[in-house]
Design a protein around this motif. Structure first.
Motif, PDB file in Angstrom:
ATOM      1  N   CYS A 136      25.896  30.343  45.919  1.00 54.94           N
ATOM      2  CA  CYS A 136      26.739  31.489  46.310  1.00 54.94           C
ATOM      3  C   CYS A 136      27.312  32.190  45.087  1.00 54.94           C
ATOM      4  O   CYS A 136      27.377  33.424  45.042  1.00 54.94           O
ATOM      5  CB  CYS A 136      27.857  31.032  47.235  1.00 54.94           C
ATOM      6  N   ALA A 137      27.712  31.426  44.089  1.00 57.64           N
ATOM      7  CA  ALA A 137      28.265  32.030  42.874  1.00 57.64           C
ATOM      8  C   ALA A 137      27.211  32.872  42.163  1.00 57.64           C
ATOM      9  O   ALA A 137      27.507  33.971  41.676  1.00 57.64           O
ATOM     10  CB  ALA A 137      28.800  30.947  41.946  1.00 57.64           C
ATOM     11  N   CYS A 138      25.977  32.380  42.114  1.00 61.01           N
ATOM     12  CA  CYS A 138      24.901  33.146  41.463  1.00 61.01           C
ATOM     13  C   CYS A 138      24.596  34.422  42.227  1.00 61.01           C
ATOM     14  O   CYS A 138      24.362  35.474  41.627  1.00 61.01           O
ATOM     15  CB  CYS A 138      23.648  32.289  41.335  1.00 61.01           C
ATOM     16  N   VAL A 139      24.602  34.346  43.542  1.00 61.85           N
ATOM     17  CA  VAL A 139      24.330  35.537  44.348  1.00 61.85           C
ATOM     18  C   VAL A 139      25.473  36.537  44.228  1.00 61.85           C
ATOM     19  O   VAL A 139      25.252  37.747  44.162  1.00 61.85           O
ATOM     20  CB  VAL A 139      24.080  35.141  45.817  1.00 61.85           C
ATOM     21  N   CYS A 140      26.689  36.040  44.166  1.00 60.64           N
ATOM     22  CA  CYS A 140      27.855  36.932  44.072  1.00 60.64           C
ATOM     23  C   CYS A 140      27.941  37.644  42.725  1.00 60.64           C
ATOM     24  O   CYS A 140      28.660  38.631  42.599  1.00 60.64           O
ATOM     25  CB  CYS A 140      29.136  36.152  44.325  1.00 60.64           C
ATOM     26  N   LEU A 141      27.208  37.153  41.726  1.00 58.28           N
ATOM     27  CA  LEU A 141      27.193  37.853  40.447  1.00 58.28           C
ATOM     28  C   LEU A 141      26.601  39.254  40.598  1.00 58.28           C
ATOM     29  O   LEU A 141      26.931  40.147  39.829  1.00 58.28           O
ATOM     30  CB  LEU A 141      26.387  37.069  39.411  1.00 58.28           C
ATOM     31  N   GLY A 142      25.734  39.414  41.583  1.00 57.90           N
ATOM     32  CA  GLY A 142      25.165  40.723  41.853  1.00 57.90           C
ATOM     33  C   GLY A 142      23.952  41.041  41.006  1.00 57.90           C
ATOM     34  O   GLY A 142      23.182  41.924  41.332  1.00 57.90           O
ATOM     35  N   ASN A 143      23.754  40.341  39.927  1.00 55.25           N
ATOM     36  CA  ASN A 143      22.619  40.567  39.047  1.00 55.25           C
ATOM     37  C   ASN A 143      22.050  39.209  38.659  1.00 55.25           C
ATOM     38  O   ASN A 143      22.611  38.524  37.800  1.00 55.25           O
ATOM     39  CB  ASN A 143      23.059  41.358  37.812  1.00 55.25           C
ATOM     40  N   TYR A 186      25.470  24.492  47.246  1.00 54.63           N
ATOM     41  CA  TYR A 186      25.802  25.689  48.026  1.00 54.63           C
ATOM     42  C   TYR A 186      26.762  26.595  47.255  1.00 54.63           C
ATOM     43  O   TYR A 186      26.573  27.810  47.188  1.00 54.63           O
ATOM     44  CB  TYR A 186      26.410  25.281  49.371  1.00 54.63           C
TER      45      TYR A 186
END
Length: 106
Positions: free
Chosen positions: A18-25, A14
């Motif tokens: 979340c960290a990958c999604v928060c990268l924004g790209n 999880y």
């Protein structure tokens, strides 16, 4: 959630998602994901080659054109493709895989 579920793995997955999604790209992590897929294909081909060499009685591939050395060739070509695609991400993926192996083995 039942007893015996890998809660630690759920939490780590999880947090990573979340960290990958928060990268924004997501294009930032795409090469790493590609390397993990290539490692998977490489290890599957390598495992097939080891099964052929071991002459395990339970290993009976039904594909008529099967040859054990094509499995080894597939493993080598996957590894070479990893390095040709992107050396940096290939090394990072191998280090991550080694860390995961050490953690699981201990």
């Amino acid at each position: 959630i039942t007893e015996g579920d890998p809660m630690y793995a759920y939490v780590v997955s999880y947090i990573l998602a979340c960290a990958c999604v928060c990268l924004g790209n997501l294009d930032i992590v795409a090469p790493l994901i590609s390397m993990f897929f290539m490692m998977t294909y490489c290890l599957v081909n390598g495992a097939v080659f080891v099964q052929v060499l071991s002459r395990a009685p339970g290993w009976r591939p039904s594909f008529g054109a099967f040859n054990g050395f094509t499995a080894m060739l597939g493993a080598v070509l996957c590894f070479v493709a990893m390095l040709l695609i992107d050396e940096f991400w290939a090394v990072i993926a191998l280090v991550i895989a080694l860390i995961i192996y050490v953690v699981i083995a201990s």
